[in-house]
Design a protein around this motif. Structure first.
Motif, mmCIF file in Angstrom:
data_model
loop_
_atom_site.group_PDB
_atom_site.id
_atom_site.type_symbol
_atom_site.label_atom_id
_atom_site.label_comp_id
_atom_site.label_asym_id
_atom_site.label_seq_id
_atom_site.Cartn_x
_atom_site.Cartn_y
_atom_site.Cartn_z
ATOM 1 N N SER A 1 0.834 -1.205 0.000
ATOM 2 C CA SER A 1 0.000 0.000 0.000
ATOM 3 C C SER A 1 0.867 1.254 0.000
ATOM 4 N N TYR B 1 1.109 4.225 -2.825
ATOM 5 C CA TYR B 1 1.000 5.654 -2.486
ATOM 6 C C TYR B 1 2.196 6.425 -3.039
ATOM 7 N N MET C 1 -4.600 4.870 1.224
ATOM 8 C CA MET C 1 -3.530 4.066 1.810
ATOM 9 C C MET C 1 -3.888 3.670 3.244
ATOM 10 N N GLN D 1 -6.521 1.114 3.286
ATOM 11 C CA GLN D 1 -5.970 -0.201 2.929
ATOM 12 C C GLN D 1 -5.231 -0.825 4.117
#
Length: 421
Positions: free
Chosen positions: A393, A397, A407, A410
């Motif tokens: 993640s 980003y 993010m 997630q």
């Protein structure tokens, strides 16, 4: 006739002696035992091979087979593959906490070993279950922003940054001097998913409780103010970092820093041997990683036990394996390698080190431990497999594929999928 008889007898005696000698040689060969060691600290692979020669020289009949797997290779996955294939090592390395629990059924109880009484209390917890110790700590390690003091001086930085604004000001000065402020090895999942993600967890009011509450579902990551602050630090490293951080691996990161092209990198004292091999004249220090402008929250480094030696309880040479580990931390030769060759900060009360033996970075870690200026390691407590998910993640980003909010969402989703109770 007498001469002939004597000659025949002499030949028979000589033949018997020769055969006996061959038999002894075969017996000695059959008695040779091999201890298979599998470990992930690739930065000590070279001195480990030197130690192997020393040990075999003083322990006839014992051979050490050492395999070092790490860096860009997933050690955990490769270790599982070895066990699945039946090629089980006798000694291997374990991070503790969740990694300890994952492998507990294979771990020999080491509580009765002579070195246990000498173990630093700080280093016991990761491998302790119900009062029993299942691993021997390799060392204490710490991380933050390793920095080049000479490059800081060249850029006119006279005050070490304690806040995030001061860190950005230092980055601006370095960039103006033609120096890359940050060497980012963001191709490596563990650089992000272990060490960088540890920062917002360590800054929670009670990190251990926060992890437990995430597992219980009573705490969340999105909306947590510490995580919001932490993203600003990640943004800062990207803004003032090297090009293509997502394709920069560990070795490239360390080389970029060691050759004087970059002034800082988020790493720890384990990098000292590799950097010494590239440039032994580096003048180094470690900066804490600030996430806000409150100087009272800074000044600390994240310190913990990165790895432990464990013995496979099903090993046919587990007694020899335990003897080797005891020798490692009690013999003068073993202590020499731990401090001077590996440049480790020892986890044992009787093993002393100096700034000269552990290097600049080890000296900084030791000082922070003595002064109690440390943040906890929390990434070892995460649900198994979460670290890689968090790293993925973060990489998305950094690549601009997802937003900050996405993010953090997630992160929460990955935790909820893997959490344990």
């Amino acid at each position: 006739m007498k001469k002939t008889a004597l000659l025949v007898i002499s030949l028979m005696v000589l033949l018997a002696c020769t055969l006996a000698g061959c038999g002894n040689t075969k017996a000695q060969q059959s008695e040779t035992k091999t201890i298979h060691i599998y470990q992930f600290k690739v930065e000590i692979s070279e001195p480990l091979n030197k130690l192997k020669a020393e040990y075999e020289k003083t322990h006839p009949g014992i051979k050490l087979d050492i395999q070092s797997v790490g860096g860009g290779t997933d050690y955990g996955a490769s270790l599982k593959a070895k066990f699945a294939s039946g090629d089980q090592p006798d000694i291997f390395t374990n991070e503790g906490y969740q990694d300890r629990d994952t492998w507990l059924e294979y771990l020999e109880d080491l509580s009765d070993q002579p070195w246990v009484k000498d173990l630093d209390d700080f280093a016991r917890k990761p491998m302790t279950v119900n009062g029993k110790i299942y691993g021997q700590p390799m060392n204490l390690e710490g991380f933050g922003f390793v920095y080049n003091k000479d490059l800081f001086k060249k850029a006119g930085i006279t005050k070490l940054p304690q806040t995030i604004d001061e860190l950005e000001e230092a980055a601006k000065r370095l960039k103006a001097a033609g120096i890359i402020p940050f060497a980012n090895g963001y191709a490596e999942w563990w650089v992000l998913g272990n060490h960088f993600i540890n920062i917002p967890f360590a800054r929670q009011p009670n990190p251990e409780s926060y992890v437990a509450d995430l597992n219980k579902g009573t705490a969340r990551i999105p909306g947590n103010p510490v995580f919001d602050q932490w993203v600003k630090l990640l943004d800062l490293t990207i803004k003032y970092g090297n090009r293509n951080p997502l394709t920069t691996d560990y070795n490239t990161q360390v080389t970029l820093f060691s050759t004087g092209k970059a002034a800082m990198m988020h790493q720890g004292n384990w990098t000292q041997p590799q950097m010494d091999g590239i440039n032994p004249n580096l003048n180094l220090g470690i900066l804490p990683a600030p996430i806000d402008n409150d100087p009272s929250t800074g000044g600390r480094l994240a310190v913990g036990v990165a790895s432990n030696w464990v013995v496979n309880k099903n090993s046919p040479v587990k007694q020899e394996a335990k003897e080797f580990l005891n020798w490692l931390v009690t013999s003068e030769t073993g202590k020499h390698y731990i401090t001077k060759e590996f440049k480790f900060v020892p986890a044992f009360k009787s093993i002393t080190s100096s700034d000269e033996t552990t290097g600049d970075l080890g000296a900084e870690i030791s000082r922070h431990v003595r002064e109690g200026k440390i943040w906890s390691w929390n990434f070892q407590r995460f649900p198994k497999g979460l670290n890689q998910d968090l790293s993925s993640s973060m990489q998305a980003y950094i690549a601009g594929v997802i937003t900050k909010d996405e993010m953090l969402q997630q992160f929460q989703g990955a935790w909820d999928n893997l959490k344990y109770r």
